[in-house]
Design an enzyme around this catalytic site. Structure first.
Site, PDB file in Angstrom:
ATOM      1  N   SER A  44      13.271   0.545  18.897  1.00  0.00           N
ATOM      2  CA  SER A  44      12.474   1.044  18.394  1.00  0.00           C
ATOM      3  C   SER A  44      11.487   0.963  18.836  1.00  0.00           C
ATOM      4  O   SER A  44      10.233   0.693  18.782  1.00  0.00           O
ATOM      5  CB  SER A  44      11.892   1.014  17.129  1.00  0.00           C
ATOM      6  OG  SER A  44      12.561  -0.668  16.337  1.00  0.00           O
ATOM      7  N   ASP A 341       3.467  -3.125  11.983  1.00  0.00           N
ATOM      8  CA  ASP A 341       4.895  -2.547  10.758  1.00  0.00           C
ATOM      9  C   ASP A 341       5.127  -3.765  10.506  1.00  0.00           C
ATOM     10  O   ASP A 341       5.541  -5.461  11.046  1.00  0.00           O
ATOM     11  CB  ASP A 341       5.122  -1.661  11.007  1.00  0.00           C
ATOM     12  CG  ASP A 341       6.161  -1.357  12.333  1.00  0.00           C
ATOM     13  OD1 ASP A 341       5.983  -2.936  12.815  1.00  0.00           O
ATOM     14  OD2 ASP A 341       6.893  -0.602  12.459  1.00  0.00           O
ATOM     15  N   HIS A 344       7.401  -4.639  13.964  1.00  0.00           N
ATOM     16  CA  HIS A 344       7.105  -4.668  15.306  1.00  0.00           C
ATOM     17  C   HIS A 344       5.544  -4.382  15.535  1.00  0.00           C
ATOM     18  O   HIS A 344       4.870  -4.572  15.139  1.00  0.00           O
ATOM     19  CB  HIS A 344       7.018  -2.413  15.621  1.00  0.00           C
ATOM     20  CG  HIS A 344       8.174  -1.949  15.043  1.00  0.00           C
ATOM     21  ND1 HIS A 344       8.487  -1.284  14.298  1.00  0.00           N
ATOM     22  CD2 HIS A 344       9.170  -1.843  16.207  1.00  0.00           C
ATOM     23  CE1 HIS A 344       9.610  -1.198  14.403  1.00  0.00           C
ATOM     24  NE2 HIS A 344      10.100  -0.646  15.314  1.00  0.00           N
TER      25      HIS A 344
END
Length: 376
Positions: A44, A341, A344
Site C-alpha cells: 500500500s 493515516d 502511511h
C-alpha cells in the site's frame, strides 16, 4: 480471490495483440521516449489503485484519501495517502512522462505501458499468506506473474529486441514490500499465533529472504535490469503500533523495529548477492528505515509539527486505530504531519524521502542513487 491461473490465462489473450494494432511506429517510440518507465511492485505504500479492482477490505478509493492529488483534482484514486506516493514522485523526478497506471485498470494497455506499470497492492507481501485479514490482495508472486503479461505485451508492441532494449535502458524496477509480512502476518496475533510458536524470528526472516530472492530472480529472467529495493521502515514508530502499544509520543515500539532491522540486515546481504550473481543486473538498496527514522527523530527540522499523530484516522492518542475514510477525523494542516493515516506517510514526507533516494548519498541509497542508476 485472484489466482495465478488467471494471470497465466491472460498471457494467451495478450498474444492476440500485434504491433500493427498497437499503432504504426511503436518501435520508434522507444527511441523518442526519453522520460523513462517505472515498473512498481509492492504494497500500500506504492499502490496506485490495483485494489480498486479486486474484492478486498484494503482500499483507499474513498475521501479524503487523495485530497491533494493534483492529477485528479483531489478525487481518490486508490492511493493510500493524501497525494502522490513515493513511487509517483520518483517517477516525476526521473522525467517519467506520466504516472505508471495500475495493472488491473482496464486502460493499462498499448502505449500506456511505455510509462511503466504499477502492480502494487495494499495488504500484499512477500509471502502469499500475508494480508489474509483483508480477504484479497495481490502478493509478490502474483505481481511478478502480472509483469510476465506486460512483458508479452511489450514484445507485441515493440518487437522482442526493442522490448529488451527498452527494459534495459529506460526502465526502473522498484520493489517496496515486506512491511505487511510483519504487520499483517507475523505480528498479528489473530493470524500468526501458530506461526510465531513454530517459527523463530530468524526462521521467518529466512523465509522472507528465500521468497524475495526467487521473485527478484524471476524479474531478472524477464529482462528487468535496474532495480531499487526498499528495506522495511521503523514499523514500531507508525501511529497504529504506537497507539495499540500505548507508548509515549517520543517512543517507538521495540519488537517491530527489531524485526525490521533484522530483516533489513539480511536484505542488504541479498542485494550484494544478486549484484554479484545476476548478469547485467544493478540492484540499489533504499534505506527507508533510516530515512523515516530521520524524519521522525528530527521532524521539526523538516517543517513538521508531529511525527506521531495521524492526520486522517481515529482512536487512541495518535488517531492510529481506525483507517482513513469519510467518517474519520481529518487534520487542517496536512503538510505538518509526517503520517497521513495510521500506516502511511503524507505526501510531503514522501517528497522528502524520494529526494534522498533519487539524489542522496550512500547512507540512504547504495551503492549508487537512482539518478545515477537511471543514467547507466
Amino acid at each position: 480471490m485472484v489466482h495465478r491461473a488467471v494471470a497465466m490465462a491472460a498471457v494467451a489473450a495478450v498474444l492476440f495483440v500485434t504491433a500493427a494494432a498497437a499503432g504504426v511506429g511503436a518501435a520508434e517510440v522507444v527511441d523518442e521516449f526519453g522520460g523513462g518507465a517505472s515498473f512498481i511492485f509492492g504494497d500500500s505504500l506504492v499502490d496506485a489503485g490495483n485494489n480498486n479492482y479486486i474484492p478486498t477490505l484494503s482500499r483507499a478509493n474513498m475521501t479524503p484519501n487523495g485530497i491533494d492529488f493534483a492529477a485528479t483534482g483531489g478525487t481518490p484514486t486508490g492511493r493510500f495517502t493524501n497525494g502522490r506516493t513515493i513511487a509517483d514522485i520518483i517517477g516525476e523526478m526521473l522525467g517519467q512522462a506520466d504516472y505508471s497506471p495500475p495493472f488491473l485498470a482496464p486502460n493499462t494497455s498499448g502505449g500506456a505501458i511505455l510509462n511503466g506499470v504499477n502492480y502494487a497492492s495494499g495488504g500484499g507481501g512477500i509471502l502469499n499468506g500475508t494480508g489474509k485479514v483483508f480477504v484479497n490482495r495481490i502478493g509478490m508472486d502474483l505481481q511478478v506473474d502480472y509483469f510476465n503479461i506486460t512483458r508479452q505485451q511489450l514484445d507485441a508492441l515493440l518487437g522482442r529486441d526493442k522490448a529488451r532494449e527498452f527494459l534495459g535502458k529506460k526502465a526502473i524496477f522498484s520493489v517496496t514490500v515486506g512491511s505487511n509480512d510483519f504487520l499483517n502476518n507475523y505480528l498479528m496475533p489473530v493470524l500468526s499465533t501458530g506461526t510465531r510458536i513454530s517459527e523463530s524470528p530468524d526462521a521467518f526472516v529466512d523465509d522472507l529472504i528465500f521468497h524475495l530472492r526467487d521473485q527478484l530472480t524471476r524479474l531478472h529472467t524477464l529482462d528487468a535490469r535496474k532495480f531499487v529495493v526498499a528495506n522495511v521502515g521503523p514499523l514500531g514508530c507508525i501511529p497504529y503500533q504506537k497507539t495499540i502499544n500505548r507508548v509515549g509520543e517520543d517512543e517507538c515500539v521495540k519488537l517491530p523495529n527489531q524485526l525490521a532491522a533484522q530483516y533489513n540486515a539480511r536484505l542488504r546481504e541479498l542485494i550484494i548477492e544478486l549484484n554479484d550473481g545476476l548478469p547485467g543486473a544493478r540492484f540499489c538498496l533504499a534505506n527507508v528505515y533510516d530515512l523515516v527514522m530521520e524524519l521522525i527523530t528530527n521532524y521539526p527540522n523538516y517543517g513538521f509539527e508531529t511525527a506521531s499523530v495521524a492526520c486522517c484516522g481515529n482512536g487512541g492518542s495518535y488517531d492510529g486505530l481506525v483507517p482513513c475514510g469519510p467518517t474519520t477525523s481529518l487534520c487542517d494542516d496536512r503538510d505538518k504531519h509526517v503520517f497521513w493515516d495510521p500506516y502511511h506517510p503524507s505526501e510531503v514526507a514522501n517528497v522528502l524521502l524520494a529526494k534522498y533516494i533519487v539524489d542522496g548519498d550512500t547512507k540512504y541509497i547504495s551503492p549508487i542513487n537512482l539518478r545515477k542508476l537511471y543514467s547507466l
